[in-house]
Scaffold this active site. Sequence first.
Site, PDB file in Angstrom:
ATOM      1  N   SER A  95       0.814  -1.213   0.000  1.00 35.54           N
ATOM      2  CA  SER A  95       0.000   0.000   0.000  1.00 35.54           C
ATOM      3  C   SER A  95       0.851   1.268   0.000  1.00 35.54           C
ATOM      4  O   SER A  95       1.677   1.462  -0.890  1.00 35.54           O
ATOM      5  CB  SER A  95      -0.964  -0.037   1.191  1.00 35.54           C
ATOM      6  OG  SER A  95      -2.023   0.877   1.016  1.00 35.54           O
ATOM      7  N   ASP A 424      -5.118  -4.037  -3.002  1.00 38.77           N
ATOM      8  CA  ASP A 424      -4.207  -3.729  -1.903  1.00 38.77           C
ATOM      9  C   ASP A 424      -4.010  -4.937  -0.984  1.00 38.77           C
ATOM     10  O   ASP A 424      -4.960  -5.496  -0.448  1.00 38.77           O
ATOM     11  CB  ASP A 424      -4.827  -2.567  -1.114  1.00 38.77           C
ATOM     12  CG  ASP A 424      -3.887  -1.915  -0.137  1.00 38.77           C
ATOM     13  OD1 ASP A 424      -3.130  -2.638   0.526  1.00 38.77           O
ATOM     14  OD2 ASP A 424      -3.935  -0.676  -0.017  1.00 38.77           O
TER      15      ASP A 424
END
Length: 581
Positions: A95, A424
């Site tokens: 991320s 993610d």
Amino acid sequence: MSHEPSSKSLMAENTNPQDGLTQEGVKQEKACVEKRNPWVLKALEVQGIKATQAPLIAVLGSGGGMRAHIGFLGVLSELKELGLLDAIMYLAGVSGSTWAMSSFYSNHGDIAHVESDLKQRFEHPEWTMSVSMQKAIESSSFKNYSLTDFWAYLIVSRQSREFQDSCLSSLKKDVEAGALPYPVFAAIDNDLHPEWVKKKNKNSWFEFTPHHAGYPALKAYIPITRFGSQFKNGNLSRPQSERDLSFLRGLWGSAVANAEENKKFIWDMILSLKDKLWRSSKREVAREALDVEGLLLDFLVTYKTDPKVPGLPEMIQALSQALNAIPEDGPEYAEKMLKWETMSEEEQGQFLQLVVHSLTRLGRQPSQDMNRGSWMDTVSFLNKTIACFWNWEWGTVYNFLHEVSADDKIAQEMYNRKLLHLVDAGLAINSAYPLVLPPARDIQLILSFDFSAGDPFEVLAAGPLLQTVLATADYCKQHGIPFPPVDKAKLKQCAEAPDSCYIFKGDTGPTVMHFPLFNQCNCKDDIEAWRNKYGTFKISDTYTLELVQDLLDKAKENVRNSKQKILDMIKEMMESCSKSS
């Protein structure tokens, strides 16, 4: 049914490893690690540690939005300053930390320049949206357009105030020379996420490097230059250009808030773009010139905002008449449109996808009226984005394992799926542990820098997402992967006011050093205040240069405070390896 087919079955020999399934990227990675050995040994020697074989040390950066992005840049900067960065063999991120990594590698590891550029961007907070908007509109012409494209170009680029139009493959030169640690960027297969929740399925994890992209648990990879291209039976069938780093940053960092926050933020932005477009249309395009796409956009925004708004039946009737004029499927669409209010939300989403894809102007000749052409492109872009929003579609790419022939039985979902949905990795574990542990790699020492919100161990968290140390321990236990023991009760005692460093050691597996960003050493009694100051979804417009500098300083201080512990652990590891050999 097994969800973990053998790696051998997925890796049939390919006559052209530059195009299809290949282990060439893995070989290239090993060559990079070998090239890196002298750099690591020299760095350790400067620190007073002599060795003949370079240890495998990985630095992990967790997710955490802009907090992770800025914090991880601070960590890399201080590791460089202390002479420790050259002792690192791998960098792996999730991320927000992947944003820092892409900046670091795009600037050839010149972390001083990266930090200076970061400060300059937030000292002058203006952000021109024109380039990002144009890229978003261009990407909406792709068949596999999803919210990831919208998020990447219009949100992540704005949040980080950085647009990266280079490609991941362009970062390999410094890595191949051994001058920088080998980078690994994490994602997960969202279609396999239910299996992850149930039993921590290894197949869920997907990785990107400057050489390859693929599933490490399956040992199934394609060249990074072919990521996004279409494959059949393990061979390239329809090539596409490599996606840029701005898109990948959006894919890697697509969960910087919970789903409801993300939905509200995206929808508000869609409304803002639509309002600007409608205001401009009064100057550029006569309202009576609205075609079916303009009517569709007006209807969708109106209905999504208030499904009981007066005049909705008339809007449905007008849109149905416009749809009827579409070649081939028009009459069918027109008839279904009249049944809109009787459809379920899922049925509406499916119908919307069909209509929008039929209306997409692929290969449309530009209008001689440039204002009108630009306006129509934007309408088409917004319609496609709303369709993706309706279906909450993220990270859509072609499945390079589609219809792969194999000796063994391949898990049905891997074989039959034409598309993947990559998102993610923080939705599984908020750090890339699975990508540096077996079967992917066999790292000896992990330096894990945690930029997660709140509790750095997630022992107090009510939900199952964004877990780090404990989730990793559970993952390793389920798959028989060596990992040091973790005492949950002990972690719970220190979760609210953590120390600067925690060391986890076991008889087998790696040693893990875990560094919470905000801790008693660098924040004293103000840990909660610092956490509140840097929320995960804190909009970049609210970041001042002072806030950026303070966060960089905290991250650097954390590294400085732990330098000796890191060196002591490396010495201990080297001595242990020497004795065992």
